[in-house]
Design a protein around this motif. Structure first.
Motif, mmCIF file in Angstrom:
data_model
loop_
_atom_site.group_PDB
_atom_site.id
_atom_site.type_symbol
_atom_site.label_atom_id
_atom_site.label_comp_id
_atom_site.label_asym_id
_atom_site.label_seq_id
_atom_site.Cartn_x
_atom_site.Cartn_y
_atom_site.Cartn_z
ATOM 1 N N ASP A 456 0.872 -1.177 0.000
ATOM 2 C CA ASP A 456 0.000 0.000 0.000
ATOM 3 C C ASP A 456 0.910 1.228 0.000
ATOM 4 N N VAL A 457 1.060 1.844 -1.165
ATOM 5 C CA VAL A 457 1.981 2.965 -1.324
ATOM 6 C C VAL A 457 1.194 4.203 -1.718
ATOM 7 N N GLU A 458 1.318 5.248 -0.930
ATOM 8 C CA GLU A 458 0.652 6.501 -1.236
ATOM 9 C C GLU A 458 1.218 7.084 -2.526
ATOM 10 N N GLY A 459 0.359 7.646 -3.359
ATOM 11 C CA GLY A 459 0.795 8.175 -4.639
ATOM 12 C C GLY A 459 1.737 9.358 -4.502
ATOM 13 N N GLY A 460 2.619 9.493 -5.478
ATOM 14 C CA GLY A 460 3.522 10.629 -5.526
ATOM 15 C C GLY A 460 4.799 10.489 -4.737
ATOM 16 N N LEU A 461 5.042 9.310 -4.127
ATOM 17 C CA LEU A 461 6.234 9.138 -3.302
ATOM 18 C C LEU A 461 7.422 8.566 -4.079
ATOM 19 N N GLU A 462 7.214 8.144 -5.312
ATOM 20 C CA GLU A 462 8.281 7.466 -6.048
ATOM 21 C C GLU A 462 9.578 8.266 -6.156
ATOM 22 N N PRO A 463 9.544 9.599 -6.312
ATOM 23 C CA PRO A 463 10.826 10.318 -6.464
ATOM 24 C C PRO A 463 11.600 10.515 -5.162
ATOM 25 N N VAL A 464 11.028 10.186 -4.005
ATOM 26 C CA VAL A 464 11.719 10.450 -2.745
ATOM 27 C C VAL A 464 13.053 9.700 -2.723
ATOM 28 N N PRO A 465 14.165 10.377 -2.437
ATOM 29 C CA PRO A 465 15.472 9.697 -2.434
ATOM 30 C C PRO A 465 15.676 8.857 -1.184
ATOM 31 N N VAL A 466 16.229 7.685 -1.369
ATOM 32 C CA VAL A 466 16.619 6.802 -0.263
ATOM 33 C C VAL A 466 17.962 6.189 -0.613
ATOM 34 N N THR A 467 18.626 5.620 0.370
ATOM 35 C CA THR A 467 19.879 4.925 0.110
ATOM 36 C C THR A 467 19.596 3.587 -0.567
ATOM 37 N N ALA A 468 20.326 3.289 -1.620
ATOM 38 C CA ALA A 468 20.083 2.071 -2.401
ATOM 39 C C ALA A 468 20.118 0.838 -1.527
ATOM 40 N N MET A 469 19.142 -0.037 -1.713
ATOM 41 C CA MET A 469 19.057 -1.370 -1.116
ATOM 42 C C MET A 469 18.591 -1.359 0.337
ATOM 43 N N GLN A 470 18.345 -0.195 0.957
ATOM 44 C CA GLN A 470 17.974 -0.225 2.366
ATOM 45 C C GLN A 470 16.567 -0.781 2.579
ATOM 46 N N VAL A 471 15.615 -0.392 1.758
ATOM 47 C CA VAL A 471 14.260 -0.921 1.914
ATOM 48 C C VAL A 471 14.243 -2.414 1.627
ATOM 49 N N LEU A 472 14.909 -2.831 0.543
ATOM 50 C CA LEU A 472 14.953 -4.255 0.211
ATOM 51 C C LEU A 472 15.648 -5.049 1.307
ATOM 52 N N HIS A 473 16.678 -4.479 1.902
ATOM 53 C CA HIS A 473 17.384 -5.153 3.005
ATOM 54 C C HIS A 473 16.419 -5.482 4.138
ATOM 55 N N VAL A 474 15.570 -4.521 4.515
ATOM 56 C CA VAL A 474 14.637 -4.743 5.617
ATOM 57 C C VAL A 474 13.582 -5.779 5.236
ATOM 58 N N VAL A 475 13.080 -5.704 4.003
ATOM 59 C CA VAL A 475 12.066 -6.670 3.560
ATOM 60 C C VAL A 475 12.644 -8.084 3.542
ATOM 61 N N ARG A 476 13.865 -8.238 3.042
ATOM 62 C CA ARG A 476 14.471 -9.573 3.002
ATOM 63 C C ARG A 476 14.669 -10.139 4.404
ATOM 64 N N ARG A 477 15.129 -9.303 5.315
ATOM 65 C CA ARG A 477 15.299 -9.751 6.692
ATOM 66 C C ARG A 477 13.955 -10.178 7.287
ATOM 67 N N ALA A 478 12.893 -9.431 6.985
ATOM 68 C CA ALA A 478 11.576 -9.768 7.516
ATOM 69 C C ALA A 478 11.095 -11.117 6.995
ATOM 70 N N VAL A 479 11.291 -11.366 5.684
ATOM 71 C CA VAL A 479 10.870 -12.650 5.106
ATOM 72 C C VAL A 479 11.673 -13.792 5.715
ATOM 73 N N GLN A 480 12.977 -13.629 5.819
ATOM 74 C CA GLN A 480 13.839 -14.704 6.294
ATOM 75 C C GLN A 480 13.629 -14.998 7.780
ATOM 76 N N GLU A 481 13.422 -13.955 8.582
ATOM 77 C CA GLU A 481 13.366 -14.142 10.026
ATOM 78 C C GLU A 481 11.961 -14.371 10.550
ATOM 79 N N GLU A 482 10.959 -13.763 9.889
ATOM 80 C CA GLU A 482 9.614 -13.771 10.451
ATOM 81 C C GLU A 482 8.641 -14.703 9.744
ATOM 82 N N ILE A 483 8.889 -15.015 8.492
ATOM 83 C CA ILE A 483 7.934 -15.819 7.722
ATOM 84 C C ILE A 483 8.483 -17.189 7.385
ATOM 85 N N GLU A 484 9.709 -17.255 6.903
ATOM 86 C CA GLU A 484 10.265 -18.543 6.494
ATOM 87 C C GLU A 484 10.267 -19.580 7.612
ATOM 88 N N PRO A 485 10.578 -19.227 8.894
ATOM 89 C CA PRO A 485 10.593 -20.264 9.932
ATOM 90 C C PRO A 485 9.218 -20.819 10.287
#
Length: 535
Positions: A456-485
């Motif tokens: 669920d992403v609010e419109g117009g946020l796509e141009p906001v700058p973030v550090t590369a890979m930080q969001v994906l890093h958190v999502v991957r950790r969540a899948v590996q630690e919270e869902i996979e087990p």
């Protein structure tokens, strides 16, 4: 041979077959498959249940003492009559390293300590089967050998089977290999036989041809008595992150040019001659002996196959100058980052946090966040090079037989994710969320109904700058630690909302009491913090 095969029927030696090198166009057609050529040590494994496991190098030298952790998983999957496997030993995290430094530290003949095994884990990537349960398989077609190999069930570390895909996906596989830093692919014909100690036109190595930008920082003369003549170009890439053509270069090699190109370049280089080298560090003595230096204003394209020693281009070919408007910051021929020698690699799977029913309160079941930025540890984004790569390619290879259109879609998604993984510095939220969607699509193909996704992403946020890979890093950790087990998996939710400093991203994962991660993009400080946790 009749009756149950004896374990001592196993051959003492099966000389490894070598791939031929492709000349001309790569193979194509429905009878060919391709896979990534992993970087590591060639290994032939001789497995004799009840006796021993022998690991021999491509030169038939024993490596058994250096990798004792492979004995148990190989014996566990072996039939009573034993087996002989052909593959590659890969230091985890160095699958495509141009100079596998970690593996070198594990390749001594002496048995490593338990601490060394834990700190430098090694995987055996099995590509072929040469003997099974008392019978040689070398005269079987590759398709039949592969079916027998897949039936052994090597699908988890430290022993994996490789993931061949149809040659119709050759271009996509070459693009993935280019992004990952691999130097080539292996193409195998489904009817090809294994020729011990020989070569065959049915097993071909396909090199990855890379086209990258370089700066010309000098030249060596065609004739030392005529210093204004041009023989070879001395090439470099910017040593910093500036978008401007720099005055300091990292030396990446030299390249010969044709007679016509020499004439075109000579006047431009002589006009830019300077007395001091623009290269940071030493240039090899044979290149610097008669060299003339130049202001690095000329940018051109070079095609090459990989890296030698970690920072020198392999087999470069000059493809011409670029006009300034065509120079792109992302297209420099930057050598891959070296793998740290001393950093402890991550465990196979992070420990699962406590769950409902453990007596912990909901607050204690939420992830404890440090007030410092949620930034991947050094090399963390390169962890896509590890088991995720194997799992993804194995999943795609399996779907090729049952759902080719979905397999192709996932393969394109994996290529997009690989490009995101190689992005350095600043990204945008839109690019990050595209990478997150590609990652979750691959994991959903692997987990099936165990992984549900809500975004669920609010419109117009796509141009906001973030550090590369930080969001994906958190999502991957969540899948590996919270869902996979969890046996039944769970739902992964990603919500992005506008906030005064930029946007807030909430990642919730798992069944029962959710784990909450709140990230805030800070546009004016993205270079320092990018995505910041907030309690």
């Amino acid at each position: 041979m009749t009756g149950r095969p004896r374990s001592d029927d196993l051959p003492d030696l099966v000389p490894p077959m070598q791939p031929a090198t492709v000349s001309g166009d790569p193979p194509s057609g429905p009878d060919w498959v391709v896979e990534v050529a992993w970087t590591g040590h060639r290994c032939i494994a001789y497995v004799q249940p009840g006796r021993r496991v022998r690991l021999l190098s491509g030169g038939n030298n024993s490596m058994s003492a250096a990798y004792p952790e492979l004995t148990e998983p190989l014996l566990r999957r072996s039939p009573p009559g034993g087996m002989v496997l052909d593959g590659t030993l890969v230091a985890r995290g160095e699958e495509h390293a141009p100079r596998p430094r970690l593996l070198k530290r594990r390749s001594a003949r002496n048995r490593p300590s338990d601490e060394t095994i834990r700190r430098i884990p090694v995987d055996f990537q099995v590509a072929d089967l040469l003997w099974l349960d008392g019978h040689s398989t070398t005269d079987l077609h590759y398709a039949d050998r592969r079916a027998l190999l897949d039936g052994l069930g090597f699908a988890s570390p430290p022993v994996w089977t490789t993931s061949p895909l149809p040659a119709t996906e050759l271009d996509t596989m070459l693009a993935i290999a280019d992004q990952k830093g691999a130097e080539g692919l292996h193409a195998r014909h489904l009817r090809g036989r294994y020729h011990p100690g020989g070569r065959s036109r049915f097993w071909i190595r396909v090199p990855v041809r890379r086209m990258r930008q370089v700066c010309v920082g000098g030249w060596t003369p065609a004739d030392p008595r005529r210093p204004d003549s041009v023989g070879t170009l001395l090439l470099g890439v910017p040593s910093g992150a500036s978008r401007e053509v720099p005055s300091a270069l990292h030396y990446v090699g030299r390249v010969g040019v044709s007679l016509e190109q020499r004439r075109q370049l000579a006047a431009a280089l002589v006009a830019r001659r300077v007395p001091v080298s623009p290269f940071v560090g030493d240039v090899p003595a044979d290149a610097a002996r008669h060299a003339s230096w130049a202001v690095p204003e000329l940018v051109g394209l070079v095609e090459f196959t990989g890296w030698i020693g970690g920072d020198r281009m392999r087999r470069p070919q000059w493809r011409g100058l670029l006009v300034p408007a065509a120079v792109r910051e992302t297209a420099w021929a930057r050598p891959p980052e070296p793998t740290p020698d001393t950093a402890a690699p991550p465990p196979d799977r992070p420990p699962a946090p406590s769950r409902r029913g453990s007596g912990a309160s909901p607050a204690s079941q939420s992830r404890e966040l440090d007030p410092a930025p949620v930034t991947p540890p050094p090399g963390e984004n390169r962890r896509l090079e590890q088991h995720f790569v194997y799992n993804s390619l194995n999943t795609i290879a399996a779907l090729i037989r049952t759902d080719p259109s979905r397999a192709r879609e996932l393969l394109f998604g994996f290529a997009d994710l690989s490009r995101a993984n190689d992005r350095d510095g600043t990204s945008t939220l839109g690019q990050e969320l595209d990478a997150v969607r590609g990652y979750l699509q691959l994991e959903q193909a692997r987990f099936g109904a165990r992984l549900q996704v809500e975004m669920d992403v609010e419109g117009g946020l796509e141009p906001v700058p973030v550090t590369a890979m930080q969001v994906l890093h958190v999502v991957r950790r969540a899948v590996q630690e919270e869902i996979e087990p969890l046996p039944n998996g769970g739902t992964l939710s990603v919500v992005a909302r506008r906030t005064p400093p930029g946007c807030a991203i909430t990642v919730t994962a798992g069944a029962g009491t959710p784990t909450m991660l709140l990230l805030t993009a800070v546009p004016d400080r993205v270079g320092d913090q990018g995505v910041r946790p907030r309690r």
